[in-house]
Design a protein around this motif. Sequence first.
Motif, short mmCIF file in Angstrom:
data_model
loop_
_atom_site.label_atom_id
_atom_site.label_comp_id
_atom_site.label_asym_id
_atom_site.label_seq_id
_atom_site.Cartn_x
_atom_site.Cartn_y
_atom_site.Cartn_z
N LYS A 139 7.11 -4.23 -3.85
CA LYS A 139 5.97 -4.88 -4.50
C LYS A 139 4.81 -3.90 -4.67
O LYS A 139 4.13 -3.90 -5.70
CB LYS A 139 5.51 -6.07 -3.64
CG LYS A 139 6.38 -7.31 -3.81
CD LYS A 139 6.17 -7.93 -5.18
CE LYS A 139 6.92 -9.25 -5.29
NZ LYS A 139 6.74 -9.84 -6.64
N ASP A 184 3.18 -2.86 -8.05
CA ASP A 184 1.73 -2.97 -8.30
C ASP A 184 1.19 -1.69 -8.91
O ASP A 184 0.45 -1.72 -9.90
CB ASP A 184 1.00 -3.26 -6.98
CG ASP A 184 1.30 -4.65 -6.46
OD1 ASP A 184 1.75 -5.48 -7.25
OD2 ASP A 184 1.09 -4.87 -5.25
N THR A 229 2.62 -0.99 -12.54
CA THR A 229 2.00 -1.90 -13.51
C THR A 229 0.53 -1.54 -13.73
O THR A 229 0.03 -1.57 -14.85
CB THR A 229 2.13 -3.35 -13.03
OG1 THR A 229 3.50 -3.64 -12.76
CG2 THR A 229 1.63 -4.31 -14.08
N GLY A 230 -0.16 -1.21 -12.63
CA GLY A 230 -1.56 -0.83 -12.78
C GLY A 230 -1.74 0.42 -13.61
O GLY A 230 -2.69 0.54 -14.40
N ARG A 235 -3.94 -0.66 -7.98
CA ARG A 235 -2.98 -1.64 -7.45
C ARG A 235 -3.34 -3.07 -7.76
O ARG A 235 -2.46 -3.93 -7.87
CB ARG A 235 -2.88 -1.47 -5.93
CG ARG A 235 -1.75 -2.23 -5.28
CD ARG A 235 -1.92 -2.30 -3.77
NE ARG A 235 -3.02 -3.18 -3.41
CZ ARG A 235 -2.91 -4.49 -3.27
NH1 ARG A 235 -1.76 -5.09 -3.49
NH2 ARG A 235 -3.95 -5.21 -2.92
N SER A 236 -4.63 -3.38 -7.92
CA SER A 236 -5.04 -4.78 -8.05
C SER A 236 -6.28 -4.88 -8.90
O SER A 236 -6.93 -3.87 -9.24
CB SER A 236 -5.28 -5.41 -6.67
OG SER A 236 -6.34 -4.74 -6.03
N PRO A 288 -2.92 -8.89 -7.25
CA PRO A 288 -2.10 -7.68 -7.40
C PRO A 288 -1.41 -7.67 -8.76
O PRO A 288 -1.06 -8.73 -9.31
CB PRO A 288 -1.09 -7.80 -6.25
CG PRO A 288 -1.04 -9.25 -5.92
CD PRO A 288 -2.39 -9.81 -6.22
N PHE A 289 -1.20 -6.49 -9.29
CA PHE A 289 -0.64 -6.38 -10.64
C PHE A 289 0.81 -6.83 -10.71
O PHE A 289 1.31 -7.12 -11.80
CB PHE A 289 -0.76 -4.94 -11.15
CG PHE A 289 -2.16 -4.57 -11.55
CD1 PHE A 289 -2.88 -5.35 -12.43
CD2 PHE A 289 -2.77 -3.44 -11.04
CE1 PHE A 289 -4.16 -5.02 -12.81
CE2 PHE A 289 -4.06 -3.09 -11.40
CZ PHE A 289 -4.77 -3.89 -12.29
N SER A 290 1.48 -6.87 -9.56
CA SER A 290 2.87 -7.33 -9.61
C SER A 290 2.97 -8.81 -9.96
O SER A 290 4.03 -9.27 -10.42
CB SER A 290 3.53 -7.09 -8.25
OG SER A 290 2.85 -7.78 -7.22
N SER A 291 1.90 -9.58 -9.77
CA SER A 291 1.91 -11.00 -10.11
C SER A 291 1.27 -11.27 -11.47
O SER A 291 1.07 -12.43 -11.83
CB SER A 291 1.17 -11.80 -9.03
OG SER A 291 -0.19 -11.40 -8.94
#
Length: 738
Positions: free
Chosen positions: A551, A555, A558-559, A589-590, A604-607
């Motif tokens: 994750k 993150d 994606t960021g 990361r976020s 967070p960028f993973s979501s």
Amino acid sequence: MILARILLILCMLAPALTGGALAQVPLLPSADQPATASDSEVQDDQSVRQLIEILENDAARQALIERLEGAAGQDASATIEEPAPTLSVARQLAEHTRALSKTAGRAADAFVHVVQDFRGSINAALSTDFAQVRTAAWNLALVAAGLFGSLMALRIVVIWLQQRLAGRVAARGWRVRTGAVVAAALIDGASVLMSWGIGFATALTLARDSGGQVGVNESLLLNAFLLVELSKLLVHTVFSPRSAALRWIPLSNSDAAYWSFCTGRLISLLGYTFFFVAPVLSSSVSRDAAAAVQVIAMTASVALAIIVVLQCKEGARARLTEVAAERGNDGVGQALLLVGRYWHVVAIAYLLTLLVAWFANPDGALPFMLGATFQTAIAVLAGMAISGAISRVIRFGLSLPEDVRQNLPLLETRLQAFVPRVMQIIRLVVVAGVVLAVVQAWGMFDALGWLGSERGQEIVGSLIAAAFIVLACVVLYIVVASWIEFRLSARAGKMPTAREKTLLSLFKNAFTIALVVFGVMLALAQIGVNIAPLLAGAGVLGLAIGFGSQKLVQDIITGIFIQFENVMNEGDVVEAGGKSGVVEKLTIRSVSIRDQTGTLHLIPFSSVDLVSNMVKGFSFHVAEISVAYESDISVVKQALRDAFERLLETEHKNEIIDELDMQGIIAFGDSAVVVRVRIKTLPGKHWGTGRTYSEIVKTVFEERGIEIPYPHITYVRAKGAADASVPFGGDDNQRALA
């Protein structure tokens, strides 16, 4: 003569060194043949001839040289291999006790013989030449009158000048006051030198009448006066009993006067006794008399010092307790409380040890202890002065110019947080230096020798290099953070864009992390830590994080792409991860979003599957207005245009970037016709512009009688309801609700 003695010694050593026939020649007479003067002369002549034969014969000469070299080597090896036996502690104490008892016995004998020595000296003086003694005493009295009389007269002028100087610098800064202290010391020193010059001139005048040579007693008095008064000058400079503005130590006027008086009297008693009275008695009476006077002066000085310590015990304890309370009883405060509780015991023990050491070995122990004490006092005073300067810097802080504070508003805060910590570290270094100086002075550890050694230089150099690396990293961080702050400031020439804010913030975070990592690694490498395992461990740890924290990797990836595509920046109004609001912070990361209620959401960028930016490029206010079916649509459109014209007269005119987009009827509702218009504005300005436009539209519709319908619910009376007991029109029968 010396050469003959050397040859004779060599002749005496030759039989033992060469052997053979030479060793059989007797050098000393036997017991049955007593030596006479003629025999000795014959024997010396034979020894000289034998030595000449040895020196002329190459083989014998070489054998003599080899024997001498061997004997020298054996002596050296014996010196190295057989060290002097080490005495036990009990034996050493016994030796010191025996030496002390001998010294005490000599002192007692001196006391016994003092009166006899004085009586004998007086009788000798009366029997020889009383006029000469009277002349010497009169000359000495005149020189003393010239010295001390001129000093008292000049001291009045010195006190007046110092008070005037103190009045001028009383409210000035510490730099001006320090210069005034130096000037006051120079004035006081000039008075001492002038008094000494007057006394010396008096001695020369008296010597002219007696042959042109200054007497020994007068010279001793002049030297003692100069040494004692210059020592008292240092005491006056430190305590400054009459001028608080010129005082280095934070003492009251009464305490400063007390310490100055007691210290000055001790210096006068010891100085004039050891440098004037004792030498005069030793030359004119006897050495025992001089020793007795020295014992009396030393004992009286130690007793006076012990009395002073006991008198100041409670005052010093109260002062140290007050300072500890001001510091909040921290580590230093606890140390001050401990010192205040037991300082008088240490001081009295030191004074008694000093007296005993002087009794035991006045030529060796006393100079060592006095020198070590003086060095300790200088080290402690220097440490206190530096620590006081550091405390003033920490207390008053730093103040930057106004233009710098306007351009870099956070720089002063950073410096005020950074400089006190650096000053604290410098204070610890100063304390360590004082401790090393004290240890060096008392011979407990050869700090200078260790610092001069290769190992000491290596350790100190490593520590200094590591400290400079840490300091350079901190300074570099402040410089970079201040530069980023300046770029983000509106005073840099233009307003920074949201993209610049985002990228500069990300650069600051990445730079800080990299700087901390590299700074710690370099500092550890300088102090001798092998950082290769740390680097390898960091690589393995990073690999483990990559596998175990998918994750986190998602993150970051994606960021990176979000930043690369520039889809949102700090200050944008976006919707991401199911939350909408203003982007307050954007990392790799976020993203941190604050909504309308003030709640801060860390996403967070993973979501994040979708990012909706509401202020990218431009914005539209979309107005969908419902009107009654009976309304004339052309009149409605004209009313909407007129409302837009009124909007252009408000404060929102600079936010509108295009003409009104009239889209007309877009839907037929159950009770109304829906008309849509759009207003194009600057990014993020459509909310305020739309609210103002809605207010204007309602006003225009009321002026022109355009109805904005709303749903109605009507209760219809049923048949036969007229016969009911409740009349028509009651609240329970008919009601219209909006």
